[in-house]
Scaffold this motif. Structure first.
Motif, short mmCIF file in Angstrom:
data_model
loop_
_atom_site.label_atom_id
_atom_site.label_comp_id
_atom_site.label_asym_id
_atom_site.label_seq_id
_atom_site.Cartn_x
_atom_site.Cartn_y
_atom_site.Cartn_z
N LYS A 25 0.81 -1.22 0.00
CA LYS A 25 0.00 0.00 0.00
C LYS A 25 0.85 1.28 0.00
CE LYS A 25 -3.82 2.23 2.30
NZ LYS A 25 -4.82 2.18 3.35
N ASN A 26 1.91 1.33 0.80
CA ASN A 26 2.74 2.54 0.86
C ASN A 26 3.37 2.85 -0.49
OD1 ASN A 26 2.20 3.02 3.53
ND2 ASN A 26 4.05 2.04 4.28
N SER A 28 2.36 1.81 -3.40
CA SER A 28 1.29 2.11 -4.34
C SER A 28 0.79 3.54 -4.19
CB SER A 28 0.13 1.13 -4.12
OG SER A 28 -0.92 1.38 -5.00
N ASN A 29 0.54 3.95 -2.97
CA ASN A 29 0.10 5.33 -2.73
C ASN A 29 1.15 6.34 -3.16
OD1 ASN A 29 -2.34 4.49 -1.70
ND2 ASN A 29 -1.68 4.60 0.43
N ASN A 30 2.41 6.04 -2.89
CA ASN A 30 3.48 6.95 -3.28
C ASN A 30 3.54 7.09 -4.80
OD1 ASN A 30 5.77 8.62 -2.66
ND2 ASN A 30 7.04 6.97 -3.44
N HIS A 32 1.09 6.62 -6.90
CA HIS A 32 -0.11 7.30 -7.39
C HIS A 32 -0.12 8.79 -7.07
CE1 HIS A 32 -2.01 3.13 -7.35
NE2 HIS A 32 -1.82 3.48 -8.60
N ILE A 33 0.68 9.21 -6.12
CA ILE A 33 0.78 10.64 -5.79
C ILE A 33 1.92 11.30 -6.57
CG2 ILE A 33 1.32 12.29 -3.95
CD1 ILE A 33 -0.12 10.32 -2.03
#
Length: 127
Positions: A25-26, A28-30, A32-33
């Motif tokens: 998740k970390n 992936s979020n990074n 996507h940002i």
């Protein structure tokens, strides 16, 4: 311009890589940002008058180099991906490109009496 096209592609890769690499998740979020921001700055820097925006990707590249340890990535493939993309973004952001035109002069032109635009206005066009 070619370097900024590659940076835009790297940003797109950063957005799609978490799905393909099965990242946590970390990571992936990074991706996507940071990915869309890299794409945005790279596309803005395509034009000669806004080429300096390419330098805005430098801190993002540095962040990609640091993010695996700051965010605690567990997947080795995600770590390698971030390190590779971060190094490439930094490298391609430092490519200056060929300057063909002169634009404006910025705020400094307001305080100078003899600017390129004033000289061009004084010259008579040759027929």
């Amino acid at each position: 311009m070619w370097a900024q096209i590659i940076n835009a592609l790297l940003g797109l890769w950063l957005m799609t890589a978490p799905v393909l690499l099965d990242s946590e998740k970390n990571a992936s979020n990074n991706g996507h940002i940071v990915g869309p921001i890299i794409v945005s700055f790279a596309v803005i820097a395509w034009w000669e008058s806004t080429r300096v925006v390419r330098l805005y990707n430098l801190p993002l590249g540095v962040w990609l180099l640091l993010a695996p340890w700051v965010l605690g990535y567990e997947n080795t493939l995600s770590i390698v991906n971030n390190l590779a993309v971060g190094a490439l973004v930094i490298a391609f952001s430092l490519v200056r490109g060929k300057v063909q035109e002169q634009f404006g002069g910025g705020w400094g032109a307001v305080f100078r009496s003899d600017t390129p635009h004033a000289r061009a206005a004084r010259e008579k066009p040759q027929l």
